[in-house]
Design a protein around this motif. Structure first.
Motif, PDB file in Angstrom:
ATOM      1  N   SER A   2       0.738  -1.326   0.018  1.00 12.38           N
ATOM      2  CA  SER A   2       0.088  -0.096   0.029  1.00 12.38           C
ATOM      3  C   SER A   2       0.894   1.202  -0.138  1.00 12.38           C
ATOM      4  O   SER A   2       1.943   1.284   0.189  1.00 12.38           O
ATOM      5  CB  SER A   2      -0.992   0.028   1.201  1.00 12.38           C
ATOM      6  N   SER A   3       0.171   2.246  -0.476  1.00 20.97           N
ATOM      7  CA  SER A   3       1.052   3.627  -0.277  1.00 20.97           C
ATOM      8  C   SER A   3       1.292   3.968   0.973  1.00 20.97           C
ATOM      9  O   SER A   3       0.560   4.019   1.916  1.00 20.97           O
ATOM     10  CB  SER A   3       0.004   4.743  -0.975  1.00 20.97           C
ATOM     11  N   GLU A 454      -1.012   9.598  -7.107  1.00 23.04           N
ATOM     12  CA  GLU A 454      -0.249   8.337  -6.586  1.00 23.04           C
ATOM     13  C   GLU A 454       0.177   7.411  -7.955  1.00 23.04           C
ATOM     14  O   GLU A 454      -0.600   7.175  -8.978  1.00 23.04           O
ATOM     15  CB  GLU A 454      -1.290   7.335  -5.869  1.00 23.04           C
ATOM     16  N   HIS A 456       0.099   3.990  -9.302  1.00 23.19           N
ATOM     17  CA  HIS A 456      -0.772   3.097  -9.035  1.00 23.19           C
ATOM     18  C   HIS A 456      -0.982   2.237 -10.298  1.00 23.19           C
ATOM     19  O   HIS A 456      -1.223   2.970 -11.462  1.00 23.19           O
ATOM     20  CB  HIS A 456      -1.867   3.640  -8.344  1.00 23.19           C
TER      21      HIS A 456
END
Length: 489
Positions: A2-3, A454, A456
């Motif tokens: 996860s970020s 982000e 992603h």
């Protein structure tokens, strides 16, 4: 993965330099013959050239036997695993001891109990003897692999020293650059001729009627023309900009190794960047630009980069599932790492405690992991959106780096589909352990694009190289021994 919510900065240390293990003494009367890289022939007379990373033993005219150091090391690991199984069995047998009275209270009970105990002792003795034998065999195989690698290196260096202008570990980088410049010039002339021929054929076909094109068996040549044009542009750039090519072969998908920057008195860090699936000479410029961005960003001029694309990489995602490509490439990468270290030690950078980072992107991560298994010489290893730690690499015990205390780093963007195959292996498909969770690995954040959005999903697989993105800065930090941002739990 996860970020990160609140990034944590960590400084990459620079440990004291440690000397690599010494080479082994060559055995017998070696007769060295041209062959594939890393092949050594030992015996009384010449033998046929061996395959990559193999040592050939046998008399003249006899059957040649090929010893692959990497195979010996893998066999040693298998034997060690079996020795561990015997040790576990020994412990379990010991736990089966029966209490007094287990055989009842008749006069024969004591004799039966004694016989049972003696049989258990015999079984345990055999298990211990088997374990010791397997451990000894494993140690012997590891020692043989080390000896073969040392003999291969010494013999190859001796042979290559006889070849003027050929790529070799014994030739200086200046010699390699000069020799490969001539090869690139020849390739440019040949590719320009190919391009002219393709364009003429395409032009002629454009003059045909629809029915002629339908039945003459011809096909559109746009892809071939684009490929030839890409190579012409690449070769011109190399020659016009006096780029430093350390290895080059335009045949097939092509091979190329390039030094970006210099090995001089100010050099403190050298990075090696290994590409992944789809890599070939047609798209090599992308790899070059990625590596060059890190060199250009270092205000001290202390960072040099090497792009290592010295073999065939998987041409599609289906082939990328197979370990065969990495198994072919990894011994060559390990060998090059020693050549690079030798060049550093004989350059103006000698004495700077130069730190070498080897980084693999996507399938290249699996190549780097297996190269570690084969004795990679690196101070830091970086896995970038990596397919895995390398086929059959599951723990630090499976790595046999030349230098102790190698520091490992990994990054995988959230939502990158590569995450679904990390840690998955079946037969010769798959690439070992998940690099993000590999013991001792620093899990780096990929963070955001420069605009704050982000990184992603599918696009992040390559977009991590976006200039000045958080992922790019983390790579730069590893390459230069600077600050990095880790994933927070």
């Amino acid at each position: 993965m996860s970020s990160p919510a609140s990034p944590t900065a960590a400084r990459i240390g620079t440990p004291a330099a440690t000397a690599a293990p010494g080479g082994a003494t060559a055995l017998g009367s070696a007769s060295i013959v041209p062959g594939s890289a890393g092949a050594t022939t030992l015996g009384s007379a010449s033998a046929a050239p061996g395959s990559a990373g193999a040592t050939t033993l046998g008399p003249a005219g006899g059957t040649a036997f090929f010893a692959r150091p990497s195979a010996l090391t893998r066999a040693a690991g298998t034997l060690a695993d079996r020795a561990g199984t015997l040790s576990t069995m020994d412990t379990e047998v010991a736990a089966t001891a029966l209490p007094a009275g287990a055989f009842g209270g008749v006069p024969e009970s004591a004799a039966l109990h004694q016989r049972y105990a003696e049989n258990l002792g015999t079984v345990r003795d055999r298990l211990r003897a088997g374990r010791q034998g397997l451990t000894g065999l494993a140690d012997g195989l590891r020692g043989s692999a080390t000896g073969y690698r040392a003999a291969d290196t010494d013999a190859a260096a001796g042979y290559r020293s006889l070849l003027a202008g050929e790529s070799s570990g014994s030739a200086s980088f200046d010699q390699l650059i000069a020799a490969n410049r001539d090869k690139v010039a020849a390739a440019l002339t040949s590719e320009q001729d190919t391009l002219a021929t393709l364009r003429a054929a395409q032009q002629a076909r454009s003059q045909e009627s629809f029915f002629q094109r339908l039945f003459d068996g011809g096909h559109d040549l746009s892809d071939e023309i684009d490929s030839a044009q890409s190579r012409v542009d690449l070769y011109r750039s190399i020659l016009d900009d006096n780029r430093k090519i350390l290895d080059f072969d335009p045949a097939g998908n092509g091979r190329i190794v390039e030094l970006i920057g210099d090995l001089d008195a100010g050099t403190h860090d050298v990075g090696v960047l290994v590409p992944g699936t789809f890599a070939n000479l047609d798209n090599y410029s992308g790899l070059y630009e990625r590596a060059k961005s890190f060199v250009d960003a270092d205000p001290t001029g202390g960072l040099a980069m090497v792009t290592w694309q010295d073999g065939d990489f998987p041409p599609n995602l289906v082939d990328a599932a197979s370990a065969s490509w990495s198994q072919d490439l990894s011994p060559r990468l390990a060998s090059f790492s020693h050549q690079l270290r030798g060049a550093i030690d004989s350059s103006a950078a000698a004495g700077n405690d130069v730190q070498v980072t080897v980084a693999g992107h996507s399938y290249g991560g699996a190549v780097v992991g297996l190269a570690e298994h084969d004795g990679l010489d690196a101070d830091r290893v970086l896995s970038i959106e990596s397919a895995g730690m390398g086929h059959d690499v599951w723990s630090p015990a499976d790595l046999h780096d030349t230098r102790p205390d190698v520091r490992h780093y990994s990054m995988t963007a959230p939502g990158d589909p590569i995450g679904y195959v990390q840690g998955v292996q079946l037969g010769n498909l798959g690439h070992g352990a998940d690099p993000d969770t590999f013991p001792g690995t620093v899990d780096l954040a990929t963070g955001n694009y420069p605009d704050g959005t982000e990184l992603h999903g599918v696009s992040a697989h390559s977009d991590v190289f976006t200039y000045h993105s958080d992922a790019w800065w983390n790579m730069y930090g590893v390459f230069t021994g600077g600050a990095v941002t880790m994933v927070t739990p």
